[in-house]
Design a protein around this motif. Structure first.
Motif: not given
Length: 434
Positions: A2-7, A13-15, A131-135, A349-350
């Protein structure tokens, strides 16, 4: 893959980068500043960890043994930076690149987000992600209370406070008695200024150390369950620092147990109250120039005010109507990972279970990797995990949460994920909103 975006490229975010890369995904992280580490670059100078060095670290990467039990701000910052270098994470981060918008790709009658997310940054359209990871964290959008009248002295939020040179005069009012508020009041007192601190409601104070070691490292405490640990911690605190009514003006907590109320890990504030450098004040009624009027009818003049009043949950890159929320806080499930209202979007982290924070991010990120694996196995539409968990679990609105409660949420989440993985029919029908 998968191509995943991390914000965000703070510790969360590093984790996420590390764990999702380890799971074999193509990861792109966008960080609006030119560095990793988030708020550890801008926090006040007097900041130290309130949790033990040996309990507050990334997986398989302990803090240096020559660090003190409670490292200071710049040591934690260097540690986070060293982890990014050690794990080779910087090459997956686009620095000085702010995410302007993240929008779900139109999915027809399928759940929102199930077709992926289109991400636009300050450098342009980054394309579609699976997928979108909001960090991006919850400690960067200052919350300042509205108070009638006008204060004509200097006012700063705790996020703007670096040291006492940021203040004017010698009389300072600190509004808020959480960990930051207490730290800042102590910093002011130790620089021989006069500090008053607003404490509207009773707080459970806990010392950092028991028996000369950090609280997390009292080995025999693990032999007891969460309720018993709560009782033991309160009894030890009563011996070490007494109860709130031993300190002039400090209200007693409304809850008897730590789990039922606010808890601050700080005993230096109590020290300075007894030494007359810090005075406790009740809630603020109004301002009149430099005069502050309090709810008990008293008033006092101040040269500066520091608002240690917390932060808003801010997700400026998402449509405000996209996610279910209350008072600006998204309703979340699965230990704070899944939002209500959108698929293939994950928070890392939220949520802030009490205790060491950095390990939490790795645990959440591993679970995100499991969720992405489920999505991939289910085919193009994936699994409507957010929908499924919103049916199976109660919504979570808290950021501050008792660790034992969060542990139970995570255990239940793992159980439900195993059930989904073992039941293909559920993963392709009941859980995808059909």
């Amino acid at each position: 893959m998968a191509r995943i975006c991390i914000i965000g490229a703070g510790a969360a975010g590093l984790s996420a980068i590390a764990q999702l890369r380890a799971a074999g995904h193509d990861v792109e992280c966008f960080e609006k500043t030119d560095r990793v580490g988030g708020h550890w670059h801008t926090d006040y100078e007097a900041l130290h960890l309130i949790t033990a060095r040996d309990a507050t670290h990334f997986e398989d990467f302990p803090m240096p043994a020559d660090y003190p039990h409670f490292p200071r701000r710049d040591q934690v910052r260097r540690y986070i930076e060293s982890y990014a270098d050690h794990a080779g994470l910087r090459e997956h981060i686009a620095f000085s690149t702010e995410v302007v918008s993240a929008e779900p790709v139109p999915a027809g009658d399928a759940p929102v987000g199930s077709a992926g997310w289109r991400v636009v940054t300050s450098r342009g359209d980054e394309g579609i992600f699976d997928g979108l990871v909001v960090a991006n964290g919850h400690l960067w959008s200052p919350k300042v209370p509205e108070v009638p009248g006008t204060f004509t002295g200097k006012a700063v939020h705790s996020s703007e406070y670096n040291n006492v040179r940021d203040l004017e005069g010698t009389r300072v009012l600190v509004v808020g008695a959480g960990n930051s508020g207490c730290d800042i009041a102590v910093d002011i007192a130790q620089h021989r200024l006069e500090a008053d601190v607003v404490v509207r409601k009773g707080i459970h104070f806990q010392p950092k150390m028991y028996f000369g070691v950090p609280r997390q490292q009292v080995a025999w405490m693990s032999e007891f369950d969460a309720t018993e640990q709560d009782l033991i911690a309160r009894l030890l605190a009563r011996v070490a620092i007494g109860e709130n009514n031993a300190y002039p003006g400090l209200p007693m907590p409304e809850s008897r147990d730590l789990a039922g109320g606010a808890t601050t890990v700080n005993d230096l504030l109590l020290y300075w109250i007894q030494h007359g450098r810090v005075t406790v004040r009740p809630g603020i009624e109004r301002y009149d120039g430099k005069t502050v009027h309090f709810s008990d009818g008293t008033s006092a003049e101040y040269d500066s005010i520091v608002y240690a009043t917390g932060f808003n949950v801010a997700l400026p890159f998402l449509d405000g109507d996209l996610l279910g929320s209350e008072d600006g806080v998204p309703r979340r499930y699965a230990g704070g990972i899944l939002p209500e209202g959108a698929e293939k979007l994950y928070f890392v982290g939220l949520i802030a279970p009490r205790g060491p924070q950095i390990p939490i991010y790795g645990v959440q990120s591993k679970l995100v990797a499991e969720m992405i694996a489920l999505q991939e196995a289910a085919g193009p539409r994936g699994v409507a995990l957010a929908n499924y968990f919103s049916v199976m679990q109660e919504p979570e609105l808290r950021i501050d949460i008792v660790r034992a409660i969060w542990n139970d949420q995570m255990a239940d989440t793992e159980r439900l994920l195993r059930s989904l993985a073992a039941t293909p029919a559920l993963a392709t029908s009941g859980a995808n909103g059909n």
